[in-house]
Design an enzyme around this catalytic site. Structure first.
Site, PDB file in Angstrom:
ATOM      1  CG  ASP A 164      -2.150   1.023   0.961  1.00 54.30           C
ATOM      2  OD1 ASP A 164      -3.250   0.216   1.064  1.00 54.30           O
ATOM      3  OD2 ASP A 164      -1.465   2.157   0.621  1.00 54.30           O
ATOM      4  CB  ILE A 165       0.653   4.493  -2.267  1.00 55.01           C
ATOM      5  CG1 ILE A 165       1.947   5.142  -2.522  1.00 55.01           C
ATOM      6  CG2 ILE A 165      -0.326   5.326  -1.904  1.00 55.01           C
ATOM      7  CD1 ILE A 165       1.543   5.800  -4.364  1.00 55.01           C
ATOM      8  CG  ASN A 177     -12.299  -0.797   4.119  1.00 53.75           C
ATOM      9  OD1 ASN A 177     -12.201  -0.864   4.412  1.00 53.75           O
ATOM     10  ND2 ASN A 177     -11.281   0.635   3.217  1.00 53.75           N
ATOM     11  CD  GLU A 236      -8.173   6.368  -0.660  1.00 55.85           C
ATOM     12  OE1 GLU A 236      -6.939   6.541  -1.859  1.00 55.85           O
ATOM     13  OE2 GLU A 236      -7.735   5.836   0.019  1.00 55.85           O
ATOM     14  CB  VAL A 237      -9.102   1.952  -5.123  1.00 60.19           C
ATOM     15  CG1 VAL A 237      -8.709   1.420  -5.789  1.00 60.19           C
ATOM     16  CG2 VAL A 237      -8.108   2.600  -4.436  1.00 60.19           C
ATOM     17  CG  HIS A 243      -8.841  -3.226  -2.412  1.00 60.12           C
ATOM     18  ND1 HIS A 243      -9.518  -2.422  -3.310  1.00 60.12           N
ATOM     19  CD2 HIS A 243      -8.161  -2.551  -1.241  1.00 60.12           C
ATOM     20  CE1 HIS A 243     -10.082  -1.902  -2.493  1.00 60.12           C
ATOM     21  NE2 HIS A 243      -9.163  -1.626  -1.007  1.00 60.12           N
ATOM     22  CG  HIS A 280      -6.747  -3.207   2.835  1.00 64.56           C
ATOM     23  ND1 HIS A 280      -6.182  -1.888   3.041  1.00 64.56           N
ATOM     24  CD2 HIS A 280      -7.982  -2.883   2.866  1.00 64.56           C
ATOM     25  CE1 HIS A 280      -7.059  -0.883   2.876  1.00 64.56           C
ATOM     26  NE2 HIS A 280      -8.036  -1.587   1.680  1.00 64.56           N
TER      27      HIS A 280
HETATM   28  P1  5GP Z   1      -9.654   1.427  -0.021  1.00 62.78           P
HETATM   29  O1  5GP Z   1     -10.024   2.570   0.950  1.00 62.78           O
HETATM   30  O2  5GP Z   1     -10.224   1.221  -1.196  1.00 62.78           O
HETATM   31  O3  5GP Z   1     -10.139   0.012   1.158  1.00 62.78           O
HETATM   32  O4  5GP Z   1      -8.105   0.897  -0.021  1.00 62.78           O
HETATM   33  C1  5GP Z   1      -7.492   1.425  -0.778  1.00 62.78           C
HETATM   34  C2  5GP Z   1      -5.724   1.924  -0.431  1.00 62.78           C
HETATM   35  O5  5GP Z   1      -4.948   1.820  -2.116  1.00 62.78           O
HETATM   36  C3  5GP Z   1      -5.608   3.184   0.409  1.00 62.78           C
HETATM   37  O6  5GP Z   1      -5.153   1.971   1.560  1.00 62.78           O
HETATM   38  C4  5GP Z   1      -4.639   3.968  -0.649  1.00 62.78           C
HETATM   39  O7  5GP Z   1      -3.633   4.207   0.051  1.00 62.78           O
HETATM   40  C5  5GP Z   1      -4.139   2.310  -1.715  1.00 62.78           C
HETATM   41  N1  5GP Z   1      -3.668   3.119  -2.885  1.00 62.78           N
HETATM   42  C6  5GP Z   1      -3.957   3.896  -3.641  1.00 62.78           C
HETATM   43  N2  5GP Z   1      -4.065   4.217  -5.171  1.00 62.78           N
HETATM   44  C7  5GP Z   1      -2.961   3.826  -5.248  1.00 62.78           C
HETATM   45  C8  5GP Z   1      -1.334   3.221  -5.574  1.00 62.78           C
HETATM   46  O8  5GP Z   1      -1.731   4.086  -6.857  1.00 62.78           O
HETATM   47  N3  5GP Z   1      -0.448   2.324  -5.337  1.00 62.78           N
HETATM   48  C9  5GP Z   1      -0.881   1.608  -4.221  1.00 62.78           C
HETATM   49  N4  5GP Z   1       0.619   1.180  -3.791  1.00 62.78           N
HETATM   50  N5  5GP Z   1      -1.734   2.040  -3.243  1.00 62.78           N
HETATM   51  C10 5GP Z   1      -2.684   3.257  -3.484  1.00 62.78           C
END
Ligand code: 5GP
Ligand code: ZN
Length: 114
Positions: free
Chosen positions: A31-32, A88, A96-97, A101, A103
Site C-alpha cells: 500500500d502506498i 472495505n 477509496e479505490v 481488494h 488489505h
Molecule cells: P480502500 O480505502 O479502497 O479500501 O483502500 C485503497 C488503498 O489503496 C488505500 O489504503 C490507499 O493508500 C491505496 N492506494 C491508493 N492509490 C494507490 C496507488 O497508486 N498505489 C498503491 N500501491 N496503493 C494505492
C-alpha cells in the site's frame, strides 16, 4: 479492465507498484500509504468494483485471494502474532479505490479496529 481504475493499471504494470506476489488470477503489492509495518493489498486481476459486487460465481477467486493472503502473512512473519484482513465496501465502508481488494495489515498490535 476498467480504463480509469488505478488497480487495473497496477495489474497491467501501467502504474508502477512495489509488487510482492503475482499469479494468473491475483497480484499483491505494498500500500502506498501504509497503516502498519506490513500493509499489502491483495487484488484480483479481473476488475470487480467492490465486495458488494461479488457473487457466487466468484467463489473460487475469493477463496484464492484468501489463500494468497494467508501465504503472504506467513511469508511476512505475521502468522504467529496475528494480522488483519480488511475489505472495505462503498462509502460507509470507507472504500477509496473501486477495484476489489483485501488489505493485509500486521507487524504491530492493531487494536479492536483500524
Ligand atoms: P480502500 O480505502 O479502497 O479500501 O483502500 C485503497 C488503498 O489503496 C488505500 O489504503 C490507499 O493508500 C491505496 N492506494 C491508493 N492509490 C494507490 C496507488 O497508486 N498505489 C498503491 N500501491 N496503493 C494505492
Ligand atoms: Zn480495476
Amino acid at each position: 479492465m476498467a480504463e480509469n481504475c488505478i488497480f487495473c493499471n497496477i495489474v497491467t504494470g501501467e502504474i508502477s507498484s512495489d509488487m510482492v506476489y503475482q499469479d494468473e488470477e491475483v497480484v499483491a503489492f505494498a500500500d502506498i500509504h501504509p497503516l502498519a509495518p506490513v500493509h499489502l493489498l491483495i487484488v484480483p486481476r479481473r476488475h470487480i468494483s467492490s465486495p458488494a459486487e461479488v457473487d457466487k460465481e466468484d467463489a473460487h477467486l475469493m477463496g484464492h485471494l484468501l489463500a494468497v493472503a494467508s501465504e503472504l502473512a506467513r511469508q511476512q512473519g505475521l502468522a504467529a502474532d496475528g494480522f488483519r484482513l480488511v475489505a472495505n465496501s462503498g462509502p460507509n465502508g470507507g472504500q477509496e479505490v473501486y477495484h476489489l481488494h483485501f488489505h493485509l495489515l500486521g507487524g504491530r498490535s492493531l487494536g479492536r479496529f483500524v
